[in-house]
Design an enzyme around this catalytic site. Structure first.
Site, mmCIF file in Angstrom:
data_model
loop_
_atom_site.group_PDB
_atom_site.id
_atom_site.type_symbol
_atom_site.label_atom_id
_atom_site.label_comp_id
_atom_site.label_asym_id
_atom_site.label_seq_id
_atom_site.Cartn_x
_atom_site.Cartn_y
_atom_site.Cartn_z
ATOM 1 N N SER A 29 0.794 -1.232 0.000
ATOM 2 C CA SER A 29 0.000 0.000 0.000
ATOM 3 C C SER A 29 0.822 1.275 0.000
ATOM 4 C CB SER A 29 -0.940 0.010 1.210
ATOM 5 O OG SER A 29 -0.212 -0.160 2.417
ATOM 6 N N ASP B 44 -2.638 8.044 8.095
ATOM 7 C CA ASP B 44 -3.594 7.226 8.824
ATOM 8 C C ASP B 44 -2.843 6.337 9.808
ATOM 9 O OD1 ASP B 44 -2.532 5.184 7.281
ATOM 10 O OD2 ASP B 44 -4.293 4.946 5.998
ATOM 11 N N HIS C 278 0.111 4.516 7.379
ATOM 12 C CA HIS C 278 0.740 5.043 6.168
ATOM 13 C C HIS C 278 1.298 6.461 6.351
ATOM 14 C CE1 HIS C 278 -2.297 2.092 4.591
ATOM 15 N NE2 HIS C 278 -1.182 1.668 4.018
#
Length: 383
Positions: free
Chosen positions: A49, A345, A348
């Site tokens: 991600s 978040d 990340h």
């Protein structure tokens, strides 16, 4: 906005170049791309991600991690939620910009239905296979991402389409000069840590050794397969301070980093460095730059104000303690000073964190955060 529409800007910016390349002879195709200066002809992206630019938007299932709704993308042009796990651009975007591209190449799954579009994107600037939640092991978050082995298979499909349209010589020359970006392993370690939390220290240490062996076997196989398919230049980001992400800090009453998780990441980074050194000594025409995300994170967290951070522990978008007890969704709380937060978040980096990371890996002094040279020098290396 639909996922495919988010990449219209990229394709529009590169379309004329790609169409021109596809109609000239294969020899001129690669020669022209190589002569464009320091910019490699393409960048192919593999990982999780931290690099995903929307592949997960095309996966089905309720448990697939997606960043296709606010407040993701709040600082992206047009405030569009593209599938990037960021408030704006991510690490792949900033590395692509440094290399001379508009931003990260588009997600493979947005291109796969059309072989023409897939080859056009590959020639114009590359393709991204990265997937949120992906690991080196197929078993990591199985069924909810594109694991590394499948990402490599998708690249193999891309290569075969390139050969069909351009010829093998032109395709191989382009791939030899392209950069192959990797950032993967964090999810494998997260999953392992959760499964091992009730085991003894001795048991965890024994299991960690077995885990490292499995991860290196899978990682090495992926790199060797790509090398056999024509890849030569590997830009690799190791695993950072996993124990210092907001989600990990939640498990400590004072919000301190998880030393055990950081130790697990550090151990993996050591064997990863040995793996690439070994591959470089055995594979012909193989070059790599290994970026030390762990070391960069350590230096940043030791003196956060030096780079303008006022918060290195909490999530900018989320809810509850450290902003990490609730996900970043349209009903989440969002900080106003996003550039002063290390994390967007619960796991990340913020857009600014991604930018600073890419800057350090691209052209900082070799030996500081990259070895044996930085990403810029890798891109410019003649093989």
């Amino acid at each position: 906005m639909e996922p495919a529409e988010t990449m219209v800007g990229y394709r529009s910016a590169m379309a004329s170049t790609a169409l021109c390349l596809l109609v000239v002879s294969s020899s001129v195709l690669v020669t022209t791309a190589a002569a464009a200066g320091a910019r490699p002809p393409a960048m192919f992206v593999f990982g999780d991600s931290t690099l995903d630019v929307g592949n997960n938007n095309y996966l089905s299932g309720p448990d697939v991690p997606r960043a296709n709704k606010p407040y993701y993308g709040i600082d992206f042009p047009g405030s569009v939620s593209t599938g990037r796990f960021s408030n704006g651009y991510n690490i792949a975007d900033y590395l692509a910009k440094s290399l001379g591209f508009p931003w990260s190449p588009p997600p493979y799954l947005s291109l796969a239905p059309s072989s023409g579009r897939l080859v056009q994107a590959a020639v114009a600037g590359g393709v991204s296979y990265a997937s949120g939640g992906a690991g080196i092991l197929d078993s990591t978050n199985a069924g909810n991402n594109i694991p590394l082995s499948k990402q490599v298979q998708y690249f193999k499909t891309t290569k075969s389409q390139m050969v069909a349209k351009l010829g093998s010589r032109a395709a191989n020359l382009l791939l030899t000069k392209s950069v192959f970006l990797f950032s993967v392993g964090s999810n494998d370690l997260f999953v392992f840590a959760v499964a091992e939390q009730n085991k003894s220290a001795a048991g965890q240490q024994r299991d960690a050794a077995a885990l490292y062996a499995s991860l290196i076997s899978g990682y090495s196989a992926a790199v060797r397969d790509l090398h056999a398919l024509g890849a030569s230049k590997f830009a690799v980001i190791n695993v950072g301070l996993l124990g210092c992400v907001p989600a990990a800090r939640l498990h400590d009453a004072s919000g301190a980093c998880s030393g055990a998780l950081n130790q697990l990441a550090s151990g993996f980074d050591d064997v990863l460095a040995s793996m690439f050194s070994s591959l470089a000594s055995r594979l012909p025409g193989f070059a790599y730059s290994l970026a030390d995300y762990y070391g960069l994170s350590e230096a940043t967290f030791a003196d956060p104000r030096a780079v303008g951070y006022t918060d290195i522990a909490g999530a900018c978008c989320g809810g509850g303690r450290l902003g990490a007890e609730a996900p970043c969704l349209p009903n989440a709380t969002v900080c106003a000073d996003r550039d002063r937060h290390a994390f967007w978040d619960a796991v990340h980096p913020s857009q600014r964190g991604a930018m600073l990371t890419a800057q350090n890996f691209y052209d900082s002094r070799p030996g500081r955060y990259t070895a044996p040279f930085n990403f810029k020098e890798l891109a410019q290396t003649s093989l």
